[in-house]
Design a protein around this motif. Sequence first.
Motif, PDB file in Angstrom:
ATOM      1  N   LEU A  80       1.275 -19.212 -11.621  1.00 39.86           N
ATOM      2  CA  LEU A  80       1.412 -17.770 -11.386  1.00 39.86           C
ATOM      3  C   LEU A  80       0.649 -16.968 -12.431  1.00 39.86           C
ATOM      4  CD1 LEU A  80       5.180 -17.558 -10.374  1.00 39.86           C
ATOM      5  CD2 LEU A  80       3.170 -17.771  -8.910  1.00 39.86           C
ATOM      6  N   VAL A  81       0.645 -17.440 -13.675  1.00 41.52           N
ATOM      7  CA  VAL A  81      -0.136 -16.768 -14.720  1.00 41.52           C
ATOM      8  C   VAL A  81      -1.619 -16.809 -14.371  1.00 41.52           C
ATOM      9  CG1 VAL A  81      -0.832 -16.851 -17.143  1.00 41.52           C
ATOM     10  CG2 VAL A  81       1.566 -17.189 -16.535  1.00 41.52           C
ATOM     11  N   ALA A  82      -2.099 -17.972 -13.932  1.00 39.63           N
ATOM     12  CA  ALA A  82      -3.502 -18.103 -13.554  1.00 39.63           C
ATOM     13  C   ALA A  82      -3.852 -17.155 -12.407  1.00 39.63           C
ATOM     14  CB  ALA A  82      -3.808 -19.549 -13.170  1.00 39.63           C
ATOM     15  N   LYS A  83      -2.942 -17.022 -11.446  1.00 41.60           N
ATOM     16  CA  LYS A  83      -3.196 -16.126 -10.318  1.00 41.60           C
ATOM     17  C   LYS A  83      -3.272 -14.673 -10.788  1.00 41.60           C
ATOM     18  CE  LYS A  83      -3.610 -15.139  -5.887  1.00 41.60           C
ATOM     19  NZ  LYS A  83      -4.697 -15.665  -5.033  1.00 41.60           N
ATOM     20  N   GLN A  84      -2.396 -14.287 -11.702  1.00 42.75           N
ATOM     21  CA  GLN A  84      -2.452 -12.931 -12.246  1.00 42.75           C
ATOM     22  C   GLN A  84      -3.787 -12.681 -12.940  1.00 42.75           C
ATOM     23  OE1 GLN A  84       1.128 -13.064 -14.706  1.00 42.75           O
ATOM     24  NE2 GLN A  84       2.157 -11.628 -13.337  1.00 42.75           N
ATOM     25  N   LEU A  85      -4.218 -13.625 -13.758  1.00 42.76           N
ATOM     26  CA  LEU A  85      -5.462 -13.458 -14.496  1.00 42.76           C
ATOM     27  C   LEU A  85      -6.658 -13.413 -13.555  1.00 42.76           C
ATOM     28  CD1 LEU A  85      -4.909 -15.837 -17.553  1.00 42.76           C
ATOM     29  CD2 LEU A  85      -4.713 -13.348 -17.491  1.00 42.76           C
ATOM     30  N   ALA A  86      -6.681 -14.299 -12.564  1.00 44.59           N
ATOM     31  CA  ALA A  86      -7.787 -14.315 -11.619  1.00 44.59           C
ATOM     32  C   ALA A  86      -7.842 -13.007 -10.831  1.00 44.59           C
ATOM     33  CB  ALA A  86      -7.645 -15.506 -10.674  1.00 44.59           C
ATOM     34  N   PRO A  98      -7.143 -12.205 -22.183  1.00 43.55           N
ATOM     35  CA  PRO A  98      -5.835 -12.835 -22.368  1.00 43.55           C
ATOM     36  C   PRO A  98      -5.727 -13.591 -23.695  1.00 43.55           C
ATOM     37  CG  PRO A  98      -7.157 -14.102 -20.825  1.00 43.55           C
ATOM     38  CD  PRO A  98      -7.972 -12.899 -21.200  1.00 43.55           C
ATOM     39  N   VAL A  99      -4.635 -13.352 -24.394  1.00 43.97           N
ATOM     40  CA  VAL A  99      -4.307 -14.105 -25.609  1.00 43.97           C
ATOM     41  C   VAL A  99      -2.863 -14.572 -25.479  1.00 43.97           C
ATOM     42  CG1 VAL A  99      -4.215 -14.116 -28.125  1.00 43.97           C
ATOM     43  CG2 VAL A  99      -5.850 -12.625 -26.956  1.00 43.97           C
ATOM     44  N   PHE A 100      -2.639 -15.858 -25.685  1.00 47.30           N
ATOM     45  CA  PHE A 100      -1.315 -16.443 -25.505  1.00 47.30           C
ATOM     46  C   PHE A 100      -0.746 -16.938 -26.829  1.00 47.30           C
ATOM     47  CE2 PHE A 100      -3.338 -17.360 -21.309  1.00 47.30           C
ATOM     48  CZ  PHE A 100      -2.529 -16.539 -20.542  1.00 47.30           C
ATOM     49  N   GLY A 101       0.586 -16.969 -26.880  1.00 41.86           N
ATOM     50  CA  GLY A 101       1.279 -17.484 -28.048  1.00 41.86           C
ATOM     51  C   GLY A 101       2.343 -18.480 -27.665  1.00 41.86           C
ATOM     52  N   LEU A 102       2.830 -19.200 -28.671  1.00 42.54           N
ATOM     53  CA  LEU A 102       3.810 -20.262 -28.460  1.00 42.54           C
ATOM     54  C   LEU A 102       5.202 -19.724 -28.174  1.00 42.54           C
ATOM     55  CD1 LEU A 102       4.367 -23.373 -28.645  1.00 42.54           C
ATOM     56  CD2 LEU A 102       4.892 -23.002 -31.060  1.00 42.54           C
ATOM     57  N   LYS A 103       5.586 -18.665 -28.887  1.00 43.97           N
ATOM     58  CA  LYS A 103       6.942 -18.129 -28.736  1.00 43.97           C
ATOM     59  C   LYS A 103       6.945 -16.667 -29.120  1.00 43.97           C
ATOM     60  CE  LYS A 103       8.307 -19.818 -33.328  1.00 43.97           C
ATOM     61  NZ  LYS A 103       9.283 -20.640 -34.072  1.00 43.97           N
ATOM     62  N   PRO A 104       7.975 -15.937 -28.707  1.00 43.90           N
ATOM     63  CA  PRO A 104       8.027 -14.504 -29.030  1.00 43.90           C
ATOM     64  C   PRO A 104       8.266 -14.272 -30.519  1.00 43.90           C
ATOM     65  CG  PRO A 104      10.051 -15.196 -27.951  1.00 43.90           C
ATOM     66  CD  PRO A 104       9.115 -16.361 -27.873  1.00 43.90           C
ATOM     67  N   LEU A 129      -3.977 -26.110 -20.121  1.00 37.37           N
ATOM     68  CA  LEU A 129      -4.924 -26.956 -19.393  1.00 37.37           C
ATOM     69  C   LEU A 129      -4.896 -26.666 -17.894  1.00 37.37           C
ATOM     70  CD1 LEU A 129      -4.347 -30.350 -21.233  1.00 37.37           C
ATOM     71  CD2 LEU A 129      -6.419 -28.954 -21.300  1.00 37.37           C
ATOM     72  N   LEU A 130      -3.713 -26.461 -17.341  1.00 43.58           N
ATOM     73  CA  LEU A 130      -3.599 -26.181 -15.908  1.00 43.58           C
ATOM     74  C   LEU A 130      -4.200 -24.816 -15.569  1.00 43.58           C
ATOM     75  CD1 LEU A 130      -2.721 -26.831 -13.081  1.00 43.58           C
ATOM     76  CD2 LEU A 130      -0.361 -26.227 -13.701  1.00 43.58           C
ATOM     77  N   ILE A 131      -3.943 -23.816 -16.404  1.00 42.70           N
ATOM     78  CA  ILE A 131      -4.520 -22.488 -16.172  1.00 42.70           C
ATOM     79  C   ILE A 131      -6.048 -22.557 -16.200  1.00 42.70           C
ATOM     80  CG2 ILE A 131      -4.825 -20.191 -17.191  1.00 42.70           C
ATOM     81  CD1 ILE A 131      -1.886 -20.345 -18.056  1.00 42.70           C
ATOM     82  N   LYS A 132      -6.599 -23.241 -17.194  1.00 47.49           N
ATOM     83  CA  LYS A 132      -8.057 -23.372 -17.288  1.00 47.49           C
ATOM     84  C   LYS A 132      -8.616 -24.033 -16.042  1.00 47.49           C
ATOM     85  CE  LYS A 132      -9.583 -24.921 -21.330  1.00 47.49           C
ATOM     86  NZ  LYS A 132     -10.466 -23.937 -21.990  1.00 47.49           N
ATOM     87  N   ALA A 133      -7.965 -25.080 -15.572  1.00 50.88           N
ATOM     88  CA  ALA A 133      -8.450 -25.778 -14.378  1.00 50.88           C
ATOM     89  C   ALA A 133      -8.426 -24.870 -13.157  1.00 50.88           C
ATOM     90  CB  ALA A 133      -7.609 -27.032 -14.137  1.00 50.88           C
ATOM     91  N   LEU A 134      -7.349 -24.124 -12.976  1.00 54.76           N
ATOM     92  CA  LEU A 134      -7.225 -23.250 -11.812  1.00 54.76           C
ATOM     93  C   LEU A 134      -8.237 -22.113 -11.841  1.00 54.76           C
ATOM     94  CD1 LEU A 134      -3.334 -23.153 -11.656  1.00 54.76           C
ATOM     95  CD2 LEU A 134      -4.825 -24.032  -9.844  1.00 54.76           C
ATOM     96  N   LEU A 135      -8.577 -21.630 -13.036  1.00 57.85           N
ATOM     97  CA  LEU A 135      -9.531 -20.540 -13.151  1.00 57.85           C
ATOM     98  C   LEU A 135     -10.980 -21.000 -12.983  1.00 57.85           C
ATOM     99  CD1 LEU A 135      -8.035 -18.533 -16.161  1.00 57.85           C
ATOM    100  CD2 LEU A 135      -8.007 -17.870 -13.750  1.00 57.85           C
ATOM    101  N   GLU A 136     -11.211 -22.294 -13.157  1.00 58.74           N
ATOM    102  CA  GLU A 136     -12.589 -22.780 -13.171  1.00 58.74           C
ATOM    103  C   GLU A 136     -12.947 -23.661 -11.978  1.00 58.74           C
ATOM    104  OE1 GLU A 136     -13.180 -24.657 -16.955  1.00 58.74           O
ATOM    105  OE2 GLU A 136     -12.538 -22.875 -18.086  1.00 58.74           O
TER     106      GLU A 136
END
Length: 296
Positions: A80-86, A98-104, A129-136
């Motif tokens: 779902l994150v990948a879909k939002q970004l795409a 987009p910049v991501f972090g480990l925890k709040p 890794l999954l997000i990168k694959a879905l975006l590419e």
Amino acid sequence: MAEDLKIRVGAGLGTGTAPEEFGAAVDLLEQAGVDSLWLPEAVYSPRIDPVVGLTHALARTSKLKVGTGVMVLPGRDPVLVAKQLASLAALAPKRVLPVFGLKPARDAELPLFPVPPGRRAAVFDESLLLIKALLEQEEVTFEGEFFRVEGVGLGLRPLKRLDLWLGGKAPGALRRIGRLADGWLASFLTPEEARAGRETIQEAAAEAGREVEADHFGISLIVAEDGIPDALAASVAARSDADPSRLIAGSWSAARDLLGEYIDGGLSKFVLYPAGPEPIERFVENFAEYAIPLQN
């Protein structure tokens, strides 16, 4: 080295920016020629949700780039994150950061991003890794410990590859960036610590047989208009032994000097946040005087 880096300075909004003021603030940043707007994740606060705010800001501007600084990834569904970004990248090409972090940042928000006990870092790696694959890739088959998809695609991919940056400063976080990410957006590090962090990331990237581009290293910096407030200094002292003036700028001239030191340390992307209730008009005026001239 600094001469070859593309220096860019973006802005964050203060916690005092009310929702009804958000649109006008975005418009002002666009009109002033500010490079980018950054929206942190702070659920239990008046701040606008980063994805919602990013969408709204992109929709009402044509040049301003907008980033998440930073958004928690583990605990979110990566598909779902990948879909939002795409989707955002399709609607606003080249303006989504987009910049991501480990925890709040706030422990009270940790239960909002549930992962198996002791597995947050592993979930982070696999999600990325999954997000990168879905975006590419047009079609993705992915079988991991936490996520599995078979022969699926999002139906749209960014025309220009979307860089995924990470925050963090712990040794494991720095190595993750070197292994998996496209850039680093740090916070609350002295110029000396930031330089060392960049070097650690580049070493980890080399060990993984890859490279993080030289101008993909940045830091967020809080700028006080007239001296560092005592409460903010105490908050910083609780998380670092460094002199607060090496982590927070006590004036706009101090911010300019600190940015110069970060640039000497190999950083080139910056996000400036107001330390207090400085009116957005004055913040942007100071930003234009002290920060924009540093860009090349």
